[in-house]
Design an enzyme around this catalytic site. Structure first.
Site, PDB file in Angstrom:
ATOM      1  N   GLY A   1       2.658   1.232  -2.509  1.00  0.00           N
ATOM      2  CA  GLY A   1       3.593   0.132  -2.289  1.00  0.00           C
ATOM      3  C   GLY A   1       3.038  -0.879  -1.301  1.00  0.00           C
ATOM      4  O   GLY A   1       2.050  -0.619  -0.614  1.00  0.00           O
TER       5      GLY A   1
ATOM      6  N   GLN B   1       3.947  -1.738   1.537  1.00  0.00           N
ATOM      7  CA  GLN B   1       3.885  -1.223   2.906  1.00  0.00           C
ATOM      8  C   GLN B   1       3.443   0.236   2.923  1.00  0.00           C
ATOM      9  O   GLN B   1       3.903   1.038   3.737  1.00  0.00           O
ATOM     10  CB  GLN B   1       5.237  -1.372   3.597  1.00  0.00           C
ATOM     11  N   SER B   2       2.507   0.571   2.067  1.00  0.00           N
ATOM     12  CA  SER B   2       2.043   1.954   1.947  1.00  0.00           C
ATOM     13  C   SER B   2       1.325   2.430   3.210  1.00  0.00           C
ATOM     14  O   SER B   2       0.324   1.852   3.631  1.00  0.00           O
ATOM     15  CB  SER B   2       1.101   2.072   0.750  1.00  0.00           C
ATOM     16  N   ASN B   3       1.832   3.508   3.805  1.00  0.00           N
ATOM     17  CA  ASN B   3       1.156   4.132   4.946  1.00  0.00           C
ATOM     18  C   ASN B   3      -0.161   4.752   4.505  1.00  0.00           C
ATOM     19  O   ASN B   3      -1.156   4.725   5.232  1.00  0.00           O
ATOM     20  CB  ASN B   3       2.049   5.212   5.563  1.00  0.00           C
TER      21      ASN B   3
ATOM     22  N   CYS C   1      -2.140   3.741   2.075  1.00  0.00           N
ATOM     23  CA  CYS C   1      -3.157   2.705   1.869  1.00  0.00           C
ATOM     24  C   CYS C   1      -3.735   2.229   3.194  1.00  0.00           C
ATOM     25  O   CYS C   1      -4.947   2.008   3.321  1.00  0.00           O
ATOM     26  CB  CYS C   1      -2.557   1.533   1.086  1.00  0.00           C
TER      27      CYS C   1
END
Length: 509
Positions: free
Chosen positions: A225, A227-229, A231
């Site tokens: 997403g 706001q992917s943690n 990534c």
């Protein structure tokens, strides 16, 4: 110089991996692991109000707050500075003396964690409870916890503790000099595994990055997403290992052709030079993450690159070893020679399946044998039962996911979408206990846990429960506008005009 030679630098090193004895039958077993996280992360009591009768809750989390807490517990005295004494030796001794009690590698103290505000009274060397405040959210009108709890006794006093840090000794001492106590609220947490690399994802990345390097890859592809943690952690880990990183980020169709901005995780990703590829949620839904990642992989291969693909959340069978290993860490943190402290249940958020696959498998195979309860923040329990089963089958584990993990729906309005009630819950948990939960994962899991405890108290009564805080605090920055109406306590300082003033007296550092 001699001291420098004796130091051992394990961070960012590749090591041969040996699994726990109880997991040695799994296959395949990773050959190597990279040390990317600051482990072990601590475990401490988490005295949330309105818990079922005789229920004790602990929390294991991650790194952002750890640096500040280290300073609080090891701050040097004036004598330390004037004598030239290396006050860090005091800290090391404190660490050794307290390690078995705090269930972590670093002692953490923050006052009495009973959900109330406290003042420290210098005359009595004790914390004095003041007003208690924790809203009920309709979960339960009655609490099994006292309004103000006393500190929980751990051991008898030893005079040499006062020599290592007099202030620390005083703050932990009760009015009765025959007893030396630690605050009742102690904590273990995966949000404290590192700043840029914080969270549960880094445990999986330790194995995935070792595999990428072993295969001779020069870049990493992963997906998540906006706001992917995961990534963000992958982008940082890749740069640590001198690899390029390509992130496929899911966003709304009205934003897919616009600059994604610098909020939260995006700021870190872009600062470390990650290549951002935006895709709309609609395209993502029709193509799927595997197809999108493969499309980018083929493009990079044609350009002469050697990409390594990491799935959403790092959740494949190899990544699962990250939380199999976490169970070994938890086992090692438990006190030996006593049956008094153990965990009946483990509670955690479920977003991509890898964390709960590792926790449930590791716990069922080890002596810990705690039941894992996972609160789904996206998709539904049936999907995750099947997905986790696939990860277990990939390790030839011979277990049924339905038998070792209890999955419940906690996604609310949807993935990364928060209700005002959920955000208010986060705020009041922070105000009451000092624990900051993220809005996407652990926040929803804790909210779901408290709701289930209120609706099914008998299920949890008398249990020792470990809550895994999986990090993701940067996600809070994406909720700033929604949180604005919930936080306050600011005003212009009232300074009477009669107070003398002189230009230049105040230094601005």
């Amino acid at each position: 110089m001699e001291a420098t030679k004796q130091l051992s630098f394990d961070f960012l090193t590749k090591k041969a991996y040996t699994p726990p004895s109880w997991a040695s039958h799994l296959s395949p077993i990773p050959s190597h692991v990279f040390s990317l996280a600051h482990l072990p992360t601590p475990i401490h009591r988490w005295n949330l109000p309105n818990l079922p009768k005789n229920t004790r809750l602990w929390i294991k989390s991650i790194w952002e707050q750890r640096k500040h807490l280290e300073r609080l517990t090891t701050f040097p005295s004036d004598d330390d500075y004037s004598s030239g004494h290396d006050y860090r030796s005091n800290y090391n001794q404190i660490d050794k003396n307290f390690q078995s009690l705090t269930l972590g590698s670093i002692p953490h103290f923050r006052g009495v964690g009973d959900g109330s505000y406290h003042n420290f009274d210098n005359s009595s060397n004790a914390f004095i409870p003041s007003r208690s405040y924790f809203p009920n959210y309709g979960l339960s009108s009655q609490s099994s916890q006292p309004t103000h709890s006393s500190n929980e006794q751990f051991f008898q006093p030893h005079s040499h503790y006062a020599n290592y840090h007099p202030d620390l000794y005083a703050r932990c001492r009760t009015n009765d000099d025959d007893h030396f106590e630690l605050p009742r609220h102690s904590t273990c947490r995966d949000d404290l595994s590192g700043m840029q690399l914080s969270g549960n994802k880094v445990r999986k990345l330790e194995f995935l990055m070792a595999d990428a390097v072993a295969q001779g890859s020069d870049c990493i592809i992963t997906i998540g997403g906006i706001q992917s943690n995961h990534c963000r952690a992958t982008a940082v880990a890749a740069k640590y290992l001198n690899l390029d990183c390509y992130l496929i980020l899911r966003t709304s169709k009205v934003l897919v052709e616009k600059d994604p901005g610098l909020t939260g995780n995006l700021l870190v990703e872009r600062l470390v030079g990650a290549h951002i590829e935006l895709v709309s949620k609609e395209e993502y839904a029709k193509l799927g993450s595997a197809t999108l990642a493969n499309l980018l992989k083929e493009k990079l291969l044609k350009e002469g690159r050697r990409p390594y693909v990491i799935p959403v959340g790092g959740s494949n069978s190899l990544g699962t070893w990250g939380y199999i290993e976490a169970i070994r860490e938890i086992e090692q943190q438990l006190p030996t020679g006593t049956d008094e402290v153990g965990f009946n249940d483990i509670v955690v958020a479920c977003g991509s399946g890898g964390t709960i696959a590792g926790l449930s498998l590791g716990s069922s195979l080890s002596k810990l044998n705690a039941k894992v309860h996972a609160f789904c923040v996206c998709d539904d329990p049936d999907y995750f039962y099947d997905y986790v089963q696939g990860l277990h089958d990939g390790l030839h584990a011979g277990v049924r996911s339905h038998d070792i993990v209890d999955l419940q729906n906690a996604k609310g309005l949807g993935y990364a979408i928060s209700t005002l009630e959920e955000l208010n819950f986060l705020k009041e948990v922070a105000v009451s206990t000092g624990i900051v939960l993220d809005p996407v994962y652990s926040g929803k899991a804790a909210y779901g846990m408290m709701k289930d405890m209120a609706e099914n108290p008998a299920k949890w009564e008398g249990k020792n429960i470990l809550f895994i805080h999986t990090g993701g605090l940067l996600g809070l920055f994406d909720k700033v506008e929604e949180l604005g109406s919930l936080v306050g306590k600011w005003r212009k300082m009232d300074i009477d005009h009669s107070i003398p003033r002189k230009d230049g007296i105040g230094k601005m550092f």
